[in-house]
Design a protein around this motif. Structure first.
Motif, PDB file in Angstrom:
ATOM      1  N   ARG A 351       0.700  -1.198   0.080  1.00 49.47           N
ATOM      2  CA  ARG A 351       0.147   0.160   0.036  1.00 49.47           C
ATOM      3  C   ARG A 351       0.943   1.165  -0.104  1.00 49.47           C
ATOM      4  O   ARG A 351       0.641   2.258  -0.657  1.00 49.47           O
ATOM      5  CB  ARG A 351      -1.153  -0.132   1.244  1.00 49.47           C
ATOM      6  CG  ARG A 351      -1.961   1.108   1.205  1.00 49.47           C
ATOM      7  CD  ARG A 351      -2.994   1.000   2.499  1.00 49.47           C
ATOM      8  NE  ARG A 351      -3.948  -0.213   1.982  1.00 49.47           N
ATOM      9  CZ  ARG A 351      -4.051  -1.329   2.946  1.00 49.47           C
ATOM     10  NH1 ARG A 351      -3.135  -1.488   3.781  1.00 49.47           N
ATOM     11  NH2 ARG A 351      -4.685  -2.292   2.559  1.00 49.47           N
ATOM     12  N   GLU A 352       1.993   1.160   0.601  1.00 45.76           N
ATOM     13  CA  GLU A 352       2.711   2.243   0.829  1.00 45.76           C
ATOM     14  C   GLU A 352       3.500   2.499  -0.611  1.00 45.76           C
ATOM     15  O   GLU A 352       3.807   3.641  -1.202  1.00 45.76           O
ATOM     16  CB  GLU A 352       3.845   2.268   2.071  1.00 45.76           C
ATOM     17  CG  GLU A 352       4.931   3.298   2.030  1.00 45.76           C
ATOM     18  CD  GLU A 352       4.338   4.594   2.307  1.00 45.76           C
ATOM     19  OE1 GLU A 352       5.259   5.758   2.795  1.00 45.76           O
ATOM     20  OE2 GLU A 352       3.075   4.659   2.356  1.00 45.76           O
ATOM     21  N   LEU A 353       4.019   1.228  -1.298  1.00 44.99           N
ATOM     22  CA  LEU A 353       4.802   1.592  -2.550  1.00 44.99           C
ATOM     23  C   LEU A 353       3.610   2.029  -3.703  1.00 44.99           C
ATOM     24  O   LEU A 353       4.014   2.812  -4.433  1.00 44.99           O
ATOM     25  CB  LEU A 353       4.985  -0.028  -3.058  1.00 44.99           C
ATOM     26  CG  LEU A 353       6.124  -0.706  -2.032  1.00 44.99           C
ATOM     27  CD1 LEU A 353       6.349  -2.311  -2.665  1.00 44.99           C
ATOM     28  CD2 LEU A 353       7.480   0.213  -1.968  1.00 44.99           C
ATOM     29  N   ALA A 354       2.383   1.763  -3.357  1.00 44.30           N
ATOM     30  CA  ALA A 354       1.474   2.436  -4.229  1.00 44.30           C
ATOM     31  C   ALA A 354       1.296   3.710  -4.237  1.00 44.30           C
ATOM     32  O   ALA A 354       1.253   4.480  -5.014  1.00 44.30           O
ATOM     33  CB  ALA A 354      -0.073   1.625  -3.924  1.00 44.30           C
ATOM     34  N   ARG A 355       1.429   4.409  -3.120  1.00 45.93           N
ATOM     35  CA  ARG A 355       1.499   5.640  -2.720  1.00 45.93           C
ATOM     36  C   ARG A 355       2.971   6.151  -3.356  1.00 45.93           C
ATOM     37  O   ARG A 355       2.705   7.284  -4.239  1.00 45.93           O
ATOM     38  CB  ARG A 355       1.585   6.212  -1.280  1.00 45.93           C
ATOM     39  CG  ARG A 355       1.757   7.658  -1.192  1.00 45.93           C
ATOM     40  CD  ARG A 355       1.979   8.042   0.650  1.00 45.93           C
ATOM     41  NE  ARG A 355       3.244   7.491   0.866  1.00 45.93           N
ATOM     42  CZ  ARG A 355       4.324   8.345   0.769  1.00 45.93           C
ATOM     43  NH1 ARG A 355       4.176   9.217   0.036  1.00 45.93           N
ATOM     44  NH2 ARG A 355       5.516   7.783   1.243  1.00 45.93           N
TER      45      ARG A 355
END
Length: 430
Positions: A351-355
């Motif tokens: 999820r943080e990588l998607a950001r």
């Protein structure tokens, strides 16, 4: 994972060299025959958290191999469960352009970020283990062999205040005295903020020479250099082999390893590293929360997480942690024994990588089979990526160990889950 018909593309026209790595990734994988094998196409299927279905085309071939050009000598540092430099290179060359940001949120020994720098990309790395930064940062600023040799001459290798006798199971007394003296010099320099690039390089090399199974290491024969056994276990090794720690000269071995690491470090490489170093970023923290990295700033992520509890990172690195002055138990490394716990942690990371990922950017997430093939993490991570808002594009299986691709899904040669590279590729919607 279900197999479809074997698709051969032996009659495909070989693309021109300057364009062959810039077409759609799926097309490149289907037509890949660089090592004489045709690509197999199968399907990987998984379930979403809500019970829906996920299906990803899965490409199986020998995409990189031991027969390839050897990687740059700067990669030759030891670390448990690390992938080969050819893996990140494969994706960096195909999915990014020079000066774009390549990120590894679970950096380990720094293979992805070093390869990104060598390829003219901007390296970015994160790892909750402080050893990662110690092992990676100095290789972006390598000194010369002469600088290292001259600095070692200035260090008092008999000036220790510490002499942990338990470590004599690994080291000759004089060798241990030199190791402790070097540790004192480095920790004192760190506390006084006087360390320079040469000192940091020496620290990195020494970390990689602490224990091993050849005369190139400071220790008596022990397990391979990517882990340190316990004192009790080393006593048993010494007894079974009827061995005592020989005298090793710490400065000499540091110079020897430095010479090996710098073998490919010519002026062009140094220039590329210098350019990358000016923009590089390294974080020592949990990779599920990295506010220091701007949203939509990363073009490609190449990473590999812990495979559940297959590897005991803290246990393997206790001696290295001692050498850098930290308590290994204070490093909160995720060692999830249950799949649902592992998936929760990986979903937070993704999820943080998607950001941080730019629109149209990719994540190449390397996993493996564990528990004797009972768990296929590529299926598990597909679910995590979808939950994190990423698009599953494909799965790549690098079939390097086997002579018949069909054996890939057998457990015979995969009992440990680490014999093949399995990479799930996600994309952020454009």
């Amino acid at each position: 994972m279900l197999r479809e018909d074997h698709l051969e593309f032996g009659f495909a026209v070989e693309p021109r060299a300057e364009t062959r790595m810039k077409g759609p990734l799926a097309e490149q994988l289907l037509s890949f025959r660089e090592f004489g094998k045709a690509t197999f196409l199968i399907r990987t299927r998984a379930r979403t958290n809500s019970g829906g279905s996920i299906e990803a085309p899965t490409y199986v071939n020998e995409f990189w191999t031991a027969r390839q050009r050897a990687a740059n000598s700067l990669h030759e540092v030891s670390y448990r469960a690390c992938f080969k430099p050819q893996l990140p290179r494969f994706f960096i060359e195909r999915l990014t352009e020079p000066d774009e940001v390549v990120y590894d949120p679970l950096m380990g020994r720094g293979t992805t970020v070093i390869e990104a720098a060598l390829l003219g990309r901007v390296p970015c790395g994160c790892d909750i283990n402080p050893l990662s930064s110690f092992l990676t940062r100095p290789r972006l600023n390598p000194p010369t062999l002469q600088q290292v040799a001259e600095r070692l001459k200035t260090i008092d290798f008999a000036g220790t205040d510490e002499f942990p006798e338990d470590l004599l199971v690994f080291y000759h007394p004089e060798t241990l005295r030199e190791i402790c003296s070097l540790k004192k010099y480095l920790l004192q320099g760190k506390a006084e903020a006087t360390l320079d690039a040469v000192d940091e390089w020496i620290w990195m090399v020494a970390l990689n020479r602490l224990t091993g199974h050849s005369p190139g290491f400071f220790s008596v024969y022990t397990l391979p250099p990517n882990q340190a056994v316990s004192i009790k276990s080393q006593r048993k090794i010494n007894e079974s082999r009827n061995q005592t720690p020989p005298r090793r000269k710490v400065p000499d071995l540091i110079c020897r390893k430095t010479r090996q690491l710098l073998a490919d470090c010519n002026q062009r490489v140094r220039s590329e590293l210098s350019r990358a170093r000016s923009q590089a970023r390294f974080l020592t923290q949990c990779s599920s929360a990295t506010p220091q990295i701007a949203s939509e700033s990363v073009s490609l992520v190449v990473t590999s997480p812990p495979f559940l509890d297959v590897v005991d990172y803290a246990g393997d690195n206790w001696l290295r942690c001692w050498f850098i002055g930290i308590d290994p138990n204070s490093v909160n490394i995720t060692v999830a024994s249950k799949l649902d716990e592992w998936q929760r942690v990986m979903t937070d990371v993704l999820r943080e990588l998607a950001r941080v990922l730019r629109r149209g950017g990719h994540v190449a997430f390397e996993v493996g089979e564990v528990r004797g093939g009972e768990i296929k993490l590529e299926e598990a991570v597909l679910r995590c990526g979808v939950a994190a808002g990423l698009e599953p594009r494909l799965v790549l299986i690098n079939d390097q160990k086997f002579t018949k691709t069909a054996n890939c899904w057998g457990v015979d040669n995969n009992a440990k889950g680490t014999n093949t590279n399995r990479i799930v590729v996600f994309r952020k919607s454009a």
